[in-house]
Design a protein around this motif. Structure first.
Motif, short mmCIF file in Angstrom:
data_model
loop_
_atom_site.label_atom_id
_atom_site.label_comp_id
_atom_site.label_asym_id
_atom_site.label_seq_id
_atom_site.Cartn_x
_atom_site.Cartn_y
_atom_site.Cartn_z
N VAL A 39 75.97 105.70 -61.87
CA VAL A 39 76.16 104.63 -62.85
C VAL A 39 75.82 103.24 -62.29
N TYR A 40 76.14 103.01 -61.04
CA TYR A 40 76.06 101.67 -60.46
C TYR A 40 74.72 100.98 -60.73
N ASP A 41 73.61 101.67 -60.55
CA ASP A 41 72.29 101.05 -60.73
C ASP A 41 72.04 100.61 -62.17
N ASP A 42 72.74 101.20 -63.12
CA ASP A 42 72.56 100.84 -64.53
C ASP A 42 73.46 99.68 -64.97
N LEU A 43 74.39 99.27 -64.12
CA LEU A 43 75.25 98.14 -64.44
C LEU A 43 74.48 96.84 -64.33
N ASP A 44 74.91 95.82 -65.08
CA ASP A 44 74.29 94.51 -64.90
C ASP A 44 74.83 93.89 -63.61
N GLU A 45 74.22 92.81 -63.17
CA GLU A 45 74.59 92.19 -61.89
C GLU A 45 76.06 91.78 -61.84
N ARG A 46 76.58 91.29 -62.94
CA ARG A 46 77.99 90.87 -62.98
C ARG A 46 78.90 92.08 -62.78
N GLN A 47 78.61 93.17 -63.46
CA GLN A 47 79.43 94.37 -63.32
C GLN A 47 79.29 94.98 -61.93
N GLN A 48 78.10 94.92 -61.35
CA GLN A 48 77.93 95.40 -59.98
C GLN A 48 78.79 94.58 -59.02
N ALA A 49 78.81 93.26 -59.22
CA ALA A 49 79.64 92.40 -58.38
C ALA A 49 81.13 92.73 -58.56
N LEU A 50 81.53 93.01 -59.79
CA LEU A 50 82.93 93.39 -60.05
C LEU A 50 83.27 94.70 -59.34
N PHE A 51 82.35 95.65 -59.39
CA PHE A 51 82.60 96.93 -58.72
C PHE A 51 82.71 96.73 -57.20
N ARG A 52 81.83 95.93 -56.64
CA ARG A 52 81.92 95.65 -55.20
C ARG A 52 83.25 94.98 -54.86
N ARG A 53 83.69 94.08 -55.72
CA ARG A 53 84.98 93.41 -55.50
C ARG A 53 86.13 94.40 -55.63
N LEU A 54 86.02 95.31 -56.59
CA LEU A 54 87.05 96.35 -56.76
C LEU A 54 87.21 97.15 -55.47
N LEU A 55 86.11 97.43 -54.82
CA LEU A 55 86.15 98.22 -53.59
C LEU A 55 86.84 97.50 -52.43
N THR A 56 87.09 96.22 -52.56
CA THR A 56 87.79 95.49 -51.50
C THR A 56 89.31 95.58 -51.67
N CYS A 57 89.75 96.15 -52.77
CA CYS A 57 91.19 96.27 -53.04
C CYS A 57 91.80 97.42 -52.24
N ASP A 58 93.09 97.37 -52.05
CA ASP A 58 93.81 98.41 -51.32
C ASP A 58 93.90 99.69 -52.14
N ASP A 59 93.83 100.81 -51.44
CA ASP A 59 93.88 102.12 -52.10
C ASP A 59 95.10 102.31 -53.00
N PRO A 60 96.31 101.98 -52.54
CA PRO A 60 97.47 102.19 -53.43
C PRO A 60 97.35 101.41 -54.75
#
Length: 90
Positions: A39-60
């Motif tokens: 899915v990631y490649d089909d997201l727009d740049e803003r959504q890709q940036a949001l996903f990358r930011r999401l990955l910086t969050c803690d697992d719990p």
């Protein structure tokens, strides 16, 4: 030559992203890794940036938000979580 360098950078970024998707919880791995591949490649740049930011969050926190045990207060992260969950339900 420029296109080759650009392609190499894209591949490098994708490898970094895949590595960031490897979490301490298998429940998150089975969501994030396929999402990144499919899915990631089909997201727009803003959504890709949001996903990358999401990955910086803690697992719990991620687990609690995705499972609906807690409400994510960040509107951007909430949006990308909904995109992630919609994809998983397909």
């Amino acid at each position: 030559m420029f296109e080759l360098k650009q392609s190499e950078e894209i591949l490098k970024d994708k490898r970094r992203l895949r590595w960031a998707c490897r979490r301490g919880m298998v429940e998150l791995d089975v969501l994030f890794l396929p999402f990144t591949e499919e899915v990631y490649d089909d997201l727009d740049e803003r959504q890709q940036a949001l996903f990358r930011r999401l990955l910086t969050c803690d697992d719990p926190d991620l687990f609690a938000w995705i499972m609906g045990h807690q409400k994510c207060e960040d509107e951007g992260l909430k949006e990308i979580i909904q995109v992630l969950l919609a994809r998983v339900k397909v």
